[in-house]
Scaffold this active site. Structure first.
Site, PDB file in Angstrom:
ATOM      1  N   TRP A 235       0.834  -1.208   0.000  1.00 49.92           N
ATOM      2  CA  TRP A 235       0.000   0.000   0.000  1.00 49.92           C
ATOM      3  C   TRP A 235       0.865   1.253   0.000  1.00 49.92           C
ATOM      4  O   TRP A 235       0.559   2.226  -0.690  1.00 49.92           O
ATOM      5  CB  TRP A 235      -0.963  -0.007   1.188  1.00 49.92           C
ATOM      6  CG  TRP A 235      -1.850  -1.212   1.163  1.00 49.92           C
ATOM      7  CD1 TRP A 235      -1.917  -2.212   2.081  1.00 49.92           C
ATOM      8  CD2 TRP A 235      -2.786  -1.576   0.128  1.00 49.92           C
ATOM      9  NE1 TRP A 235      -2.830  -3.159   1.695  1.00 49.92           N
ATOM     10  CE2 TRP A 235      -3.371  -2.801   0.507  1.00 49.92           C
ATOM     11  CE3 TRP A 235      -3.182  -0.980  -1.072  1.00 49.92           C
ATOM     12  CZ2 TRP A 235      -4.337  -3.443  -0.272  1.00 49.92           C
ATOM     13  CZ3 TRP A 235      -4.137  -1.626  -1.854  1.00 49.92           C
ATOM     14  CH2 TRP A 235      -4.702  -2.842  -1.452  1.00 49.92           C
TER      15      TRP A 235
ATOM     16  N   ASP B  69      -1.697   6.654   6.586  1.00 51.79           N
ATOM     17  CA  ASP B  69      -2.684   5.682   6.121  1.00 51.79           C
ATOM     18  C   ASP B  69      -2.915   4.701   7.269  1.00 51.79           C
ATOM     19  O   ASP B  69      -2.065   3.870   7.564  1.00 51.79           O
ATOM     20  CB  ASP B  69      -2.140   4.964   4.871  1.00 51.79           C
ATOM     21  CG  ASP B  69      -3.062   3.847   4.382  1.00 51.79           C
ATOM     22  OD1 ASP B  69      -4.128   3.627   4.998  1.00 51.79           O
ATOM     23  OD2 ASP B  69      -2.706   3.189   3.378  1.00 51.79           O
TER      24      ASP B  69
ATOM     25  N   LYS C 256     -11.777  -2.370   6.876  1.00 52.25           N
ATOM     26  CA  LYS C 256     -10.919  -3.223   7.691  1.00 52.25           C
ATOM     27  C   LYS C 256     -11.389  -3.236   9.152  1.00 52.25           C
ATOM     28  O   LYS C 256     -11.531  -4.275   9.750  1.00 52.25           O
ATOM     29  CB  LYS C 256      -9.460  -2.770   7.626  1.00 52.25           C
ATOM     30  CG  LYS C 256      -8.921  -2.575   6.203  1.00 52.25           C
ATOM     31  CD  LYS C 256      -8.328  -3.828   5.608  1.00 52.25           C
ATOM     32  CE  LYS C 256      -8.085  -3.765   4.105  1.00 52.25           C
ATOM     33  NZ  LYS C 256      -7.327  -2.626   3.599  1.00 52.25           N
TER      34      LYS C 256
HETATM   35  C1  LIG Z   1      -6.694  -2.195   2.256  1.00 55.20           C
HETATM   36  C2  LIG Z   1      -5.729  -1.096   2.363  1.00 55.20           C
HETATM   37  C3  LIG Z   1      -5.669  -0.067   1.412  1.00 55.20           C
HETATM   38  C4  LIG Z   1      -6.550  -0.034   0.182  1.00 55.20           C
HETATM   39  O1  LIG Z   1      -7.839   0.234   0.529  1.00 55.20           O
HETATM   40  P1  LIG Z   1      -8.986   0.423  -0.564  1.00 55.20           P
HETATM   41  O2  LIG Z   1     -10.084   1.028   0.256  1.00 55.20           O
HETATM   42  O3  LIG Z   1      -9.301  -0.928  -1.097  1.00 55.20           O
HETATM   43  O4  LIG Z   1      -8.492   1.339  -1.617  1.00 55.20           O
HETATM   44  C5  LIG Z   1      -4.764   0.952   1.609  1.00 55.20           C
HETATM   45  N1  LIG Z   1      -3.941   0.966   2.673  1.00 55.20           N
HETATM   46  C6  LIG Z   1      -3.954  -0.018   3.601  1.00 55.20           C
HETATM   47  C7  LIG Z   1      -3.031   0.053   4.760  1.00 55.20           C
HETATM   48  C8  LIG Z   1      -4.853  -1.068   3.468  1.00 55.20           C
HETATM   49  O5  LIG Z   1      -4.875  -2.050   4.392  1.00 55.20           O
END
Ligand SMILES: *Cc1c(COP(=O)(O)O)cnc(C)c1O
Length: 350
Positions: A100, A167, A191
């Site tokens: 990511w 993030d 998540k």
């Molecule tokens: C799953 C995830 C993403 C991507 O998320 P989307 O909503 O599918 O774009 C980005 N960063 C992290 C840390 C993730 O776990």
């Protein structure tokens, strides 16, 4: 029907009370005798949902009115683009701690110079780089708090004189943090916060307005701040689910949630470390409490373990295709009873 133990990495387990509220609202939203997904987002019932979701985020993070809270669409992946488009004028600093982070770096390079200050790519991202200094001439510093795929987590955040962007998609609301050290936090809902379809963005006031490029309306944070996340139709179902999860988090208290997450992680890591049939795949000091990655010591154990977890009704344990092995995602809503079931299965291999 016997209980399924849900270790899915995302979309992922949610509290039963949240699912119940969603089912109820799909049939009859706030006594309207209409479904949540068939009424106007501008009606007072949904506006109240959005307002409560935003104020719960600030309450749980202990943030004051210096911050704006948004629920946007496009996933965390869209934030890779929006962060750099809205904030990167000259150069930005990133850590490269996994898939990511790499995607975030790729987007940022379209808008300016990117310095990767710390990378763990040399060891397939199995640790968190720490020996870097963040210069004061960057537009911002970007990091990923928890690396969902590789199973590492930042347990400390660096000292940073420039705006810090994080993030937090896979460990948002899993632990107490000083959230005021961040200038922008984003997290895809699916998540640890709610159904897929919305992304939380928390922005410190005064951060925006420093780039000179044209910002397309939908990609400009100010559009959504002015529109209170309703410039266009928000993802009503996902925001509703988030609001109820936030209520649940608020009732538990972040300190209690963190305690339970630590207990769950300790239980599984202890088994990985003491059972010769299983091997942890990340540096011990950087282990994630959310996504626990491990593999079997031999192919024979691997084959038998795959069958045993199936028999035990354990779901979602397969590792990401880029790492292999297993990954136990243990988000807030996963009870310690499910971790015990997994550990019991592992113990039968001793
Ligand atoms: C799953 C995830 C993403 C991507 O998320 P989307 O909503 O599918 O774009 C980005 N960063 C992290 C840390 C993730 O776990």
């Amino acid at each position: 029907m016997s209980k399924v133990h849900n270790f899915s990495a995302g979309p992922a387990i949610l509290p039963q009370v949240v699912l119940d509220s969603c089912i109820q609202a799909l049939q009859n939203f706030e006594g309207t005798n209409l479904s949540l997904i068939e009424v106007s987002h501008r009606g007072k019932e949904f506006v109240a949902v959005m307002d409560e979701a935003c104020s719960l985020v600030k309450k749980i993070m202990r943030l004051n009115d210096d911050y704006d809270v948004l629920f946007l669409q496009g996933g965390a992946s869209m934030q890779f683009l929006m962060v750099s488009m809205n904030l990167l004028e000259n150069k930005a600093a990133y850590t490269n701690t996994g898939t990511w982070a790499k995607n975030a770096i790729k987007e940022a390079k379209a808008f300016g110079k990117v310095d990767v200050l710390g990378s763990s790519e040399d060891q397939n991202f199995n640790y968190i780089p720490k020996d870097y200094v963040i210069g004061s001439d960057y537009d911002y510093f970007h990091c990923t708090s928890n690396n969902t795929i590789f199973g590492t987590q930042m347990h400390h955040f660096p000292k940073c004189d420039v705006p810090m962007i994080c993030d937090m998609s896979s460990d948002i609301f899993s632990r107490e943090l000083d959230f005021t050290q961040f200038d922008l936090i984003y997290a895809g809902a699916q998540k640890n916060m709610g159904p897929a379809g919305t992304t939380l963005v928390v922005i410190k006031k005064g951060l925006l307005g420093k780039v000179t490029r044209y910002l397309p309306t939908m990609l400009d944070y100010n559009t959504h701040i002015k529109g209170e996340s309703m410039f266009n139709t928000p993802s009503v179902f996902a925001v509703f689910g988030c609001m109820h999860t936030l209520r649940w988090i608020d009732e538990q208290g972040l300190a209690n949630i963190e305690k339970l997450n630590t207990a769950k992680a300790n239980l599984l890591y202890t088994e990985i470390d003491t059972n010769p049939n299983f091997i942890g795949t990340t540096a011990i000091e950087d282990r994630s409490k959310m996504n626990i990655t491990f593999k079997c010591a031999t192919e024979a154990v691997d084959e038998a373990f795959a069958l045993a977890i199936k028999d035990a009704n354990i779901s979602g344990l397969k590792g990401h295709r880029s790492v292999g092995g297993y990954r136990a995602s243990m988000y807030n809503a996963l009870g310690i009873d499910s971790v015990k079931v997994l550990v019991n299965v592992m113990q039968t291999f001793k």
